[in-house]
Write a protein that holds these residues in place. Structure first.
Motif, short mmCIF file in Angstrom:
data_model
loop_
_atom_site.label_atom_id
_atom_site.label_comp_id
_atom_site.label_asym_id
_atom_site.label_seq_id
_atom_site.Cartn_x
_atom_site.Cartn_y
_atom_site.Cartn_z
N ASP A 9 0.64 -1.16 -0.03
CA ASP A 9 -0.22 -0.01 0.15
C ASP A 9 1.05 1.31 -0.04
O ASP A 9 0.31 2.27 0.35
CB ASP A 9 -0.95 0.00 1.14
CG ASP A 9 -0.17 -0.15 2.45
OD1 ASP A 9 0.93 -0.15 2.71
OD2 ASP A 9 -0.86 0.12 3.55
N GLY A 10 2.12 1.17 -0.59
CA GLY A 10 3.01 2.26 -0.66
C GLY A 10 3.71 2.19 -1.80
O GLY A 10 3.41 1.76 -2.89
N GLY A 11 4.89 2.86 -1.93
CA GLY A 11 5.80 2.57 -2.89
C GLY A 11 6.54 4.04 -3.36
O GLY A 11 7.16 4.61 -2.29
N MET A 12 6.58 4.39 -4.66
CA MET A 12 7.40 5.25 -5.06
C MET A 12 7.01 7.13 -4.52
O MET A 12 7.84 7.74 -4.33
CB MET A 12 7.65 5.56 -6.48
CG MET A 12 6.41 5.75 -7.04
SD MET A 12 6.64 5.65 -9.08
CE MET A 12 8.09 6.69 -9.40
N ALA A 13 5.74 7.05 -3.99
CA ALA A 13 5.36 8.15 -3.13
C ALA A 13 5.94 8.38 -1.87
O ALA A 13 5.90 9.63 -1.32
CB ALA A 13 3.59 8.25 -3.26
N ASP A 14 6.39 7.18 -1.26
CA ASP A 14 6.99 7.41 -0.01
C ASP A 14 8.43 6.81 -0.01
O ASP A 14 9.19 7.28 1.03
CB ASP A 14 6.05 6.72 0.89
CG ASP A 14 5.92 5.08 0.80
OD1 ASP A 14 7.05 4.50 0.90
OD2 ASP A 14 5.04 4.88 0.28
N ASN A 15 8.85 6.48 -0.94
CA ASN A 15 10.48 6.00 -1.17
C ASN A 15 10.72 6.32 -2.40
O ASN A 15 10.80 5.39 -3.33
CB ASN A 15 10.29 4.81 -0.74
CG ASN A 15 12.03 4.20 -0.54
OD1 ASN A 15 12.86 4.85 -1.41
ND2 ASN A 15 12.40 3.30 0.09
N ASN A 39 -0.21 10.25 -7.69
CA ASN A 39 -1.56 9.31 -7.97
C ASN A 39 -2.27 9.66 -6.79
O ASN A 39 -3.14 8.68 -6.34
CB ASN A 39 -1.12 7.98 -7.98
CG ASN A 39 -0.64 7.40 -9.34
OD1 ASN A 39 0.23 6.27 -9.45
ND2 ASN A 39 -0.95 8.08 -10.37
N GLY A 40 -2.17 10.87 -6.14
CA GLY A 40 -3.17 10.95 -5.19
C GLY A 40 -2.70 10.50 -3.72
O GLY A 40 -3.61 10.28 -2.71
N ALA A 41 -1.49 9.93 -3.67
CA ALA A 41 -1.11 9.18 -2.54
C ALA A 41 -1.06 10.17 -1.31
O ALA A 41 -0.89 11.40 -1.41
CB ALA A 41 0.09 8.52 -2.74
#
Length: 303
Positions: free
Chosen positions: A195-201, A270-272
Protein backbone atom coordinates in the motif's frame (compact mmCIF):
# COMPACT_ATOMS: atom_id res chain seq x y z
CA UNK A 1 23.17 26.66 0.90
CA UNK A 2 21.77 26.10 -2.58
CA UNK A 3 22.78 26.53 -6.21
CA UNK A 4 19.83 28.80 -7.09
CA UNK A 5 19.13 31.06 -4.12
CA UNK A 6 16.58 33.75 -4.95
CA UNK A 7 16.59 37.36 -3.79
CA UNK A 8 13.68 36.62 -1.46
CA UNK A 9 15.48 33.69 0.15
CA UNK A 10 18.70 35.63 0.66
CA UNK A 11 16.80 38.61 2.05
CA UNK A 12 15.02 36.30 4.49
CA UNK A 13 18.33 34.70 5.53
CA UNK A 14 20.02 38.05 6.12
CA UNK A 15 17.01 39.43 8.00
CA UNK A 16 16.91 36.32 10.20
CA UNK A 17 20.58 36.76 11.05
CA UNK A 18 21.80 33.52 9.47
CA UNK A 19 25.39 33.20 10.61
CA UNK A 20 27.01 32.00 7.39
CA UNK A 21 25.80 31.90 3.78
CA UNK A 22 27.48 29.59 1.29
CA UNK A 23 28.40 31.25 -2.01
CA UNK A 24 27.65 28.87 -4.87
CA UNK A 25 28.09 31.19 -7.85
CA UNK A 26 28.97 34.75 -8.85
CA UNK A 27 25.30 35.76 -8.88
CA UNK A 28 25.15 34.95 -5.15
CA UNK A 29 27.86 37.56 -4.63
CA UNK A 30 25.98 40.13 -6.73
CA UNK A 31 22.74 39.54 -4.83
CA UNK A 32 24.34 39.68 -1.38
CA UNK A 33 26.25 42.84 -2.24
CA UNK A 34 22.87 44.46 -2.94
CA UNK A 35 21.00 42.96 0.02
CA UNK A 36 23.48 43.09 2.91
CA UNK A 37 23.58 46.37 4.82
CA UNK A 38 26.21 45.55 7.42
CA UNK A 39 28.54 42.53 7.28
CA UNK A 40 27.72 38.94 6.32
CA UNK A 41 29.98 35.93 6.82
CA UNK A 42 30.26 33.66 3.78
CA UNK A 43 31.97 30.49 2.59
CA UNK A 44 32.73 29.66 -1.05
CA UNK A 45 31.56 26.28 -2.28
CA UNK A 46 34.31 24.55 -4.25
CA UNK A 47 34.06 21.84 -6.89
CA UNK A 48 37.03 19.65 -5.90
CA UNK A 49 36.86 17.61 -9.11
CA UNK A 50 36.35 14.32 -7.29
CA UNK A 51 33.80 11.76 -8.50
CA UNK A 52 33.01 9.32 -5.69
CA UNK A 53 31.83 5.77 -6.31
CA UNK A 54 28.12 6.43 -5.87
CA UNK A 55 25.08 6.84 -8.10
CA UNK A 56 25.65 9.77 -10.48
CA UNK A 57 22.51 11.48 -9.20
CA UNK A 58 24.09 11.43 -5.73
CA UNK A 59 27.45 12.86 -6.85
CA UNK A 60 28.04 16.60 -6.40
CA UNK A 61 31.82 17.09 -6.38
CA UNK A 62 32.78 16.10 -9.92
CA UNK A 63 34.04 18.59 -12.52
CA UNK A 64 30.65 19.01 -14.24
CA UNK A 65 28.63 19.40 -11.03
CA UNK A 66 25.89 22.02 -10.96
CA UNK A 67 26.97 22.91 -7.42
CA UNK A 68 29.80 25.27 -6.54
CA UNK A 69 32.69 26.87 -8.41
CA UNK A 70 35.62 25.23 -10.14
CA UNK A 71 39.05 25.74 -8.62
CA UNK A 72 39.88 28.42 -11.20
CA UNK A 73 36.56 30.26 -10.77
CA UNK A 74 36.89 29.96 -7.01
CA UNK A 75 40.16 31.90 -7.14
CA UNK A 76 38.32 34.77 -8.84
CA UNK A 77 35.48 34.65 -6.31
CA UNK A 78 37.92 34.58 -3.39
CA UNK A 79 39.73 37.70 -4.60
CA UNK A 80 36.44 39.47 -5.16
CA UNK A 81 35.19 38.59 -1.68
CA UNK A 82 38.44 39.67 -0.05
CA UNK A 83 37.85 43.11 -1.56
CA UNK A 84 34.20 43.28 -0.48
CA UNK A 85 33.19 45.75 2.21
CA UNK A 86 30.04 43.77 3.06
CA UNK A 87 30.91 40.10 2.70
CA UNK A 88 33.44 38.54 5.06
CA UNK A 89 35.06 35.45 3.57
CA UNK A 90 35.60 32.98 6.42
CA UNK A 91 36.56 29.96 4.36
CA UNK A 92 35.68 27.19 1.95
CA UNK A 93 32.91 24.66 1.60
CA UNK A 94 32.66 21.42 -0.36
CA UNK A 95 30.30 18.48 -0.58
CA UNK A 96 31.07 15.35 -2.59
CA UNK A 97 27.63 13.78 -2.63
CA UNK A 98 25.87 11.04 -0.73
CA UNK A 99 26.09 7.32 0.05
CA UNK A 100 29.88 7.28 -0.37
CA UNK A 101 31.34 3.94 0.67
CA UNK A 102 35.05 4.79 0.87
CA UNK A 103 37.15 7.39 2.70
CA UNK A 104 39.43 7.98 -0.30
CA UNK A 105 37.21 10.58 -2.07
CA UNK A 106 37.05 12.65 1.13
CA UNK A 107 40.85 12.60 1.35
CA UNK A 108 41.20 13.63 -2.31
CA UNK A 109 38.76 16.52 -1.90
CA UNK A 110 40.71 18.04 0.99
CA UNK A 111 43.92 17.77 -1.02
CA UNK A 112 42.19 19.52 -3.94
CA UNK A 113 41.09 22.62 -2.02
CA UNK A 114 44.31 23.08 -0.05
CA UNK A 115 45.89 25.02 -2.92
CA UNK A 116 43.35 27.85 -2.60
CA UNK A 117 45.04 29.37 0.42
CA UNK A 118 44.64 29.36 4.18
CA UNK A 119 41.30 30.14 5.81
CA UNK A 120 39.80 30.03 9.27
CA UNK A 121 36.89 27.71 8.36
CA UNK A 122 36.64 24.60 6.18
CA UNK A 123 33.24 22.95 5.81
CA UNK A 124 33.94 19.49 4.38
CA UNK A 125 30.29 18.59 3.84
CA UNK A 126 28.94 15.10 4.40
CA UNK A 127 28.21 12.04 2.30
CA UNK A 128 29.23 9.05 4.41
CA UNK A 129 27.30 5.99 3.27
CA UNK A 130 25.21 3.63 5.37
CA UNK A 131 24.42 -0.08 5.33
CA UNK A 132 21.14 -0.52 3.45
CA UNK A 133 21.72 -4.14 2.50
CA UNK A 134 23.49 -7.15 3.93
CA UNK A 135 26.28 -6.68 1.36
CA UNK A 136 26.94 -2.99 2.06
CA UNK A 137 30.13 -2.20 3.97
CA UNK A 138 30.56 1.55 4.53
CA UNK A 139 33.40 3.01 6.59
CA UNK A 140 32.65 3.31 10.28
CA UNK A 141 32.17 6.74 11.81
CA UNK A 142 35.59 6.33 13.44
CA UNK A 143 37.29 5.44 10.14
CA UNK A 144 35.63 8.38 8.42
CA UNK A 145 36.66 10.87 11.09
CA UNK A 146 40.19 9.48 11.33
CA UNK A 147 40.64 9.97 7.56
CA UNK A 148 39.28 13.53 7.65
CA UNK A 149 41.33 14.57 10.67
CA UNK A 150 44.58 13.07 9.39
CA UNK A 151 44.19 14.72 5.98
CA UNK A 152 43.14 18.06 7.46
CA UNK A 153 46.20 18.05 9.71
CA UNK A 154 48.40 17.40 6.69
CA UNK A 155 46.94 19.96 4.28
CA UNK A 156 44.95 22.59 6.20
CA UNK A 157 45.99 25.22 8.77
CA UNK A 158 46.33 23.84 12.28
CA UNK A 159 44.16 26.64 13.71
CA UNK A 160 41.29 26.22 11.24
CA UNK A 161 37.80 25.23 12.33
CA UNK A 162 36.71 22.02 10.57
CA UNK A 163 32.99 21.48 10.01
CA UNK A 164 31.19 18.41 8.68
CA UNK A 165 27.56 17.85 7.72
CA UNK A 166 26.53 14.33 8.73
CA UNK A 167 23.04 13.60 7.48
CA UNK A 168 22.20 10.18 6.09
CA UNK A 169 24.76 8.50 8.35
CA UNK A 170 23.03 9.95 11.43
CA UNK A 171 19.38 9.25 10.70
CA UNK A 172 19.04 6.51 8.07
CA UNK A 173 18.82 3.60 10.49
CA UNK A 174 16.53 5.49 12.86
CA UNK A 175 13.43 4.56 10.86
CA UNK A 176 11.60 1.50 9.58
CA UNK A 177 8.79 1.84 7.05
CA UNK A 178 5.83 -0.49 7.49
CA UNK A 179 3.63 -1.50 4.56
CA UNK A 180 0.62 -3.78 4.30
CA UNK A 181 0.39 -6.43 1.59
CA UNK A 182 -2.58 -5.64 -0.67
CA UNK A 183 -2.30 -8.37 -3.26
CA UNK A 184 -0.04 -11.19 -4.46
CA UNK A 185 0.15 -11.95 -8.16
CA UNK A 186 1.94 -14.95 -9.64
CA UNK A 187 3.03 -14.83 -13.28
CA UNK A 188 6.54 -14.99 -14.78
CA UNK A 189 7.60 -13.71 -11.38
CA UNK A 190 5.67 -13.32 -8.16
CA UNK A 191 4.65 -9.77 -7.24
CA UNK A 192 3.89 -8.76 -3.68
CA UNK A 193 2.06 -5.43 -3.99
CA UNK A 194 1.95 -3.10 -0.99
CA UNK A 195 0.00 0.00 0.00
CA UNK A 196 2.93 2.36 -0.65
CA UNK A 197 5.83 2.66 -3.05
CA UNK A 198 7.49 5.48 -4.95
CA UNK A 199 5.33 8.14 -3.30
CA UNK A 200 6.95 7.42 0.06
CA UNK A 201 10.32 6.04 -1.12
CA UNK A 202 11.82 7.75 -4.17
CA UNK A 203 15.34 6.54 -3.45
CA UNK A 204 14.82 3.40 -5.51
CA UNK A 205 13.50 5.22 -8.59
CA UNK A 206 15.91 8.17 -8.41
CA UNK A 207 19.11 6.49 -7.26
CA UNK A 208 18.61 2.77 -7.75
CA UNK A 209 19.06 2.35 -4.01
CA UNK A 210 18.69 -1.22 -2.80
CA UNK A 211 16.82 -2.00 0.43
CA UNK A 212 16.07 -5.14 2.41
CA UNK A 213 12.64 -6.21 3.69
CA UNK A 214 10.96 -8.85 5.80
CA UNK A 215 7.50 -9.97 6.81
CA UNK A 216 7.27 -8.28 10.20
CA UNK A 217 6.30 -11.38 12.20
CA UNK A 218 8.27 -13.91 10.12
CA UNK A 219 11.76 -12.49 9.87
CA UNK A 220 14.24 -13.73 7.29
CA UNK A 221 14.38 -16.60 4.84
CA UNK A 222 11.77 -17.53 2.27
CA UNK A 223 11.50 -17.38 -1.50
CA UNK A 224 12.37 -14.54 -3.87
CA UNK A 225 9.64 -11.99 -4.61
CA UNK A 226 9.27 -8.65 -6.36
CA UNK A 227 8.05 -6.17 -3.76
CA UNK A 228 6.16 -3.56 -5.79
CA UNK A 229 4.29 -0.35 -5.11
CA UNK A 230 0.76 0.67 -6.00
CA UNK A 231 1.52 3.56 -8.36
CA UNK A 232 0.93 3.75 -12.11
CA UNK A 233 4.56 3.16 -13.07
CA UNK A 234 6.20 -0.10 -14.07
CA UNK A 235 9.29 1.27 -12.37
CA UNK A 236 7.49 1.40 -9.02
CA UNK A 237 9.39 -1.64 -7.75
CA UNK A 238 10.55 -1.17 -4.19
CA UNK A 239 12.78 -4.27 -4.07
CA UNK A 240 13.21 -6.75 -6.90
CA UNK A 241 14.32 -10.18 -5.74
CA UNK A 242 13.83 -9.95 -1.98
CA UNK A 243 13.41 -13.00 0.21
CA UNK A 244 10.12 -13.04 2.12
CA UNK A 245 8.79 -15.85 4.26
CA UNK A 246 5.38 -16.93 2.94
CA UNK A 247 3.85 -13.44 2.48
CA UNK A 248 0.05 -13.20 2.59
CA UNK A 249 -2.51 -10.48 1.92
CA UNK A 250 -2.76 -8.35 5.05
CA UNK A 251 0.78 -9.06 6.26
CA UNK A 252 2.95 -6.19 7.46
CA UNK A 253 6.19 -5.76 5.51
CA UNK A 254 9.03 -3.98 7.32
CA UNK A 255 11.68 -2.09 5.32
CA UNK A 256 14.50 -0.83 7.56
CA UNK A 257 16.99 2.04 7.14
CA UNK A 258 14.44 4.49 5.72
CA UNK A 259 15.17 7.44 8.00
CA UNK A 260 17.23 9.59 5.65
CA UNK A 261 15.48 10.62 2.43
CA UNK A 262 12.19 8.74 2.30
CA UNK A 263 9.86 10.97 4.31
CA UNK A 264 11.58 14.16 3.13
CA UNK A 265 10.97 13.24 -0.53
CA UNK A 266 7.50 11.78 0.02
CA UNK A 267 4.97 13.10 -2.48
CA UNK A 268 1.34 12.94 -3.56
CA UNK A 269 1.77 11.14 -6.88
CA UNK A 270 -1.45 9.39 -7.92
CA UNK A 271 -3.18 11.13 -5.02
CA UNK A 272 -1.11 9.21 -2.49
CA UNK A 273 -1.38 10.45 1.08
CA UNK A 274 1.91 10.84 2.88
CA UNK A 275 2.28 8.40 5.78
CA UNK A 276 2.28 9.18 9.49
CA UNK A 277 5.41 9.13 11.63
CA UNK A 278 5.43 7.23 14.92
CA UNK A 279 8.20 7.48 17.51
CA UNK A 280 8.90 4.28 19.43
CA UNK A 281 11.04 3.81 22.54
CA UNK A 282 11.12 1.20 25.30
CA UNK A 283 7.85 -0.37 24.24
CA UNK A 284 5.99 2.93 23.98
CA UNK A 285 4.78 4.57 20.77
CA UNK A 286 3.39 8.00 19.97
CA UNK A 287 2.39 9.62 16.69
CA UNK A 288 4.36 12.78 15.89
CA UNK A 289 3.15 13.38 12.31
CA UNK A 290 -0.39 12.41 11.32
CA UNK A 291 -1.27 10.68 8.08
CA UNK A 292 -2.40 13.01 5.32
CA UNK A 293 -6.09 13.03 4.45
CA UNK A 294 -7.85 13.50 1.14
CA UNK A 295 -9.02 16.85 2.52
CA UNK A 296 -5.34 17.81 2.86
CA UNK A 297 -4.79 17.00 -0.81
CA UNK A 298 -7.66 19.29 -1.84
CA UNK A 299 -6.92 22.10 0.62
CA UNK A 300 -4.82 24.17 -1.80
CA UNK A 301 -7.29 24.01 -4.67
CA UNK A 302 -9.09 27.26 -5.48
CA UNK A 303 -12.70 27.55 -6.60
Amino acid sequence: HGNAKTDDELEMAVKAGVGTIVIDNFDDIDRLERIVKGEQAVLVRIIPGVLPDTHLANATGQDDSKFGLSISDARVAIERLKASKKLRLDGLHLHLGSQIMSTQPFIQSIEAIASLGEFSVYDLGGGLGVRYTYKDSPPSIEEYLDALIATARKYLPSTAKILIEPGRSMVADAAVTLYRVVTIKRSLRTFVAIDGGMADNLEVSLYGQRFEATVANRVGGGELYSLVGRHCESGDILIDGVRLQDPKVGDIIAVPVTGAYCLTMANNYNGARRPPVVFCLDGLARAVVRRETYEDLLSRDLN
